[in-house]
Design an enzyme around this catalytic site. Structure first.
Site, PDB file in Angstrom:
ATOM      1  CE  LYS A  62       0.107  -0.091  -2.917  1.00  0.00           C
ATOM      2  NZ  LYS A  62       0.800  -0.988  -2.361  1.00  0.00           N
ATOM      3  CE1 TYR A 293      16.318  29.344  -9.439  1.00  0.00           C
ATOM      4  CE2 TYR A 293      15.027  27.688 -10.169  1.00  0.00           C
ATOM      5  CZ  TYR A 293      15.442  28.579  -9.185  1.00  0.00           C
ATOM      6  OH  TYR A 293      14.193  29.790  -8.123  1.00  0.00           O
TER       7      TYR A 293
HETATM    8  C1  LIG Z   1       0.690  -2.190  -3.458  1.00  0.00           C
HETATM    9  C2  LIG Z   1       0.409  -3.427  -3.304  1.00  0.00           C
HETATM   10  C3  LIG Z   1       0.141  -4.711  -4.240  1.00  0.00           C
HETATM   11  C4  LIG Z   1       0.588  -4.353  -5.943  1.00  0.00           C
HETATM   12  O1  LIG Z   1       1.418  -4.373  -6.261  1.00  0.00           O
HETATM   13  P1  LIG Z   1       1.610  -3.658  -7.824  1.00  0.00           P
HETATM   14  O2  LIG Z   1       3.400  -4.379  -7.743  1.00  0.00           O
HETATM   15  O3  LIG Z   1       1.512  -2.273  -7.941  1.00  0.00           O
HETATM   16  O4  LIG Z   1       1.011  -5.200  -8.443  1.00  0.00           O
HETATM   17  C5  LIG Z   1       0.183  -5.771  -3.696  1.00  0.00           C
HETATM   18  N1  LIG Z   1      -0.214  -6.397  -2.547  1.00  0.00           N
HETATM   19  C6  LIG Z   1       0.265  -5.346  -1.787  1.00  0.00           C
HETATM   20  C7  LIG Z   1      -0.031  -5.714  -0.193  1.00  0.00           C
HETATM   21  C8  LIG Z   1       0.804  -3.740  -1.988  1.00  0.00           C
HETATM   22  O5  LIG Z   1       1.025  -3.145  -1.384  1.00  0.00           O
END
Ligand SMILES: *Cc1c(COP(=O)(O)O)cnc(C)c1O
Length: 410
Positions: A62, A293
């Site tokens: 993702k 800044y």
């Molecule tokens: C993002 C996600 C993962 C992976 O999580 P990590 O901690 O990065 O391994 C697994 N399952 C679901 C449902 C997620 O949303």
């Protein structure tokens, strides 16, 4: 080519699926770049597999593969034997199909807003937790007259109160599946809230509820072939492995830290991304000179301050600089403090204590850099996260599309 069903070819879809914009390395003039190591990805897949036992490994890609570029990461991992991939959005799955990924894809997001035809067209498995979604998908599959049952996964909420059917909702979900013979309940999943914690009590309670959910389904005549729950932390701790695991962070070479500060999988995983930039300006300043800044920093001694062309619009958090900021970058193999505010395009570091810093010197944001005198300095996404008051996941996914990704082999 995406695997589509012959029956689904002719008609065009009414729902248009937009593709997430991706970093395109057109801006090669810019010295600020991310280097993605493909051998490190393969190494981490092997490391995860050792922990996963017999479970199928579905890396989670993702958010553009945690900022690494999902298509390139997926191609590399597919060739290296990943069993499938998880994404959050249908759009992300379509992007992978368009990139030629043929492995099974699982969309974790749960709501498809009328785009059920696109799921079928691109042969993407949805995770469902809602009766309305089940009914709508069944109608879509029926209308297409698929020759086979369309596989779906159901998510149960076992203690995170985010996505998933509660145990109380499950009977209605089972009833919806009962009136949808065109769907096959292939998978049952849940997600852990506290898999990185040293004590296992919360995870154990979630596993117990997961078992209850499964028993309820089995009583109603559904036997999901694939159960899955484990994210990186659970995989590295060997909790809730079942038939499939969903590693995200570990694939990118970082072990989640337990609450006692131990990085899981330390020594086994290799960071995949290196982010580097360059010194584009140097300033010799007397004591008492303001920097950046808001003049949040004032030199307290005669100082050398170097400017690098990377700012918060590139994903270098503004929290790393300014008053109280604890951010660092690496130059000539030494860590140097960010001074003054991180601005949109530029950041300043105090290089007074590092002899010989010159225009054009490489500056490392993530990854390692050799020191001219031997040895090396390393800054991980975890180090940056701690300095910025966030987590490694956010550091990686914040790297914006303005930073071109380069893929390294080896
Ligand atoms: C993002 C996600 C993962 C992976 O999580 P990590 O901690 O990065 O391994 C697994 N399952 C679901 C449902 C997620 O949303």
């Amino acid at each position: 080519m995406a695997m589509t069903n012959p029956e689904s070819e002719p008609e065009r879809e009414s729902v248009r699926v937009l593709r997430p914009r991706r970093a395109v390395p057109t801006d090669v003039v810019r010295p600020t770049r991310a280097e993605v190591s493909l051998p490190a990805l393969r190494h981490n897949l092997r490391a995860v597999r050792r922990h996963a036992g017999a479970a199928a490994v579905y890396p989670v890609l993702k958010a553009d593969g945690y900022g690494h570029g999902a298509p390139a990461v997926a191609r590399t991992l597919e060739r290296a034997g990943a069993d499938g991939f998880c994404v959050a959005l249908l759009e992300e799955a379509v992007e992978l199909r368009d990139a030629g990924i043929r492995a099974p894809l699982l969309v974790l997001g749960g709501r498809f807003a009328g785009a059920h035809d696109a799921l079928v067209e691109h042969d993407v498995r949805p995770v469902l937790h809602d009766v309305g979604e089940i009914d709508a998908l069944a109608r879509s599959v029926r209308a297409r007259g698929l020759a086979r049952r369309f596989p779906v996964h159901v998510k149960v909420d076992t203690g995170m109160a985010r996505l998933g059917a509660s145990l109380g909702d499950l009977p209605a979900l089972v009833a919806a599946l009962g009136r949808a013979p065109e769907l096959e309940l292939e998978g049952l999943m849940t997600h852990f809230a506290c898999a990185d914690e040293a004590g296992d009590a919360a995870t154990e309670a979630q596993l117990a509820r997961f078992a209850e959910a499964e028993a309820l389904l089995v009583r109603e005549g559904h036997r999901p072939r694939v159960r899955h729950a484990a994210n990186s932390a659970a995989i590295l701790r060997g909790r809730g492995l079942f038939e499939l695991v969903r590693p995200g962070l570990a694939i990118f070479g970082l072990g989640p830290r337990t609450e006692d500060g131990v990085a899981l999988g330390a020594g086994e995983l290799r960071p995949v991304m290196r982010v580097r930039t360059q010194v584009v300006a140097l300033h010799e300043l007397p004591a008492g000179s303001p920097v950046g800044y808001g003049a949040t920093f004032r030199t307290t001694r005669p100082s050398r301050v170097a400017t690098v062309p990377m700012g918060y619009a590139d994903g270098l958090s503004r929290a790393l600089g300014g008053a109280g900021g604890r951010g660092q970058l690496v130059v000539r193999g030494r860590a140097v403090p960010i001074v003054g505010a991180v601005s949109m395009d530029l950041t300043t570091v105090d290089v007074t204590d590092v002899p010989g810093v010159a225009l054009g010197d490489e500056v490392v944001v993530l990854g390692s850099q050799a020191s001219p005198g031997g040895g090396e300095a390393v800054q991980t996404a975890e180090d940056v996260a701690r300095a910025a008051g966030t987590i490694a996941w956010e550091v990686l996914t914040s790297l914006s599309r303005r930073v071109p990704r380069f893929y390294r082999e080896p």
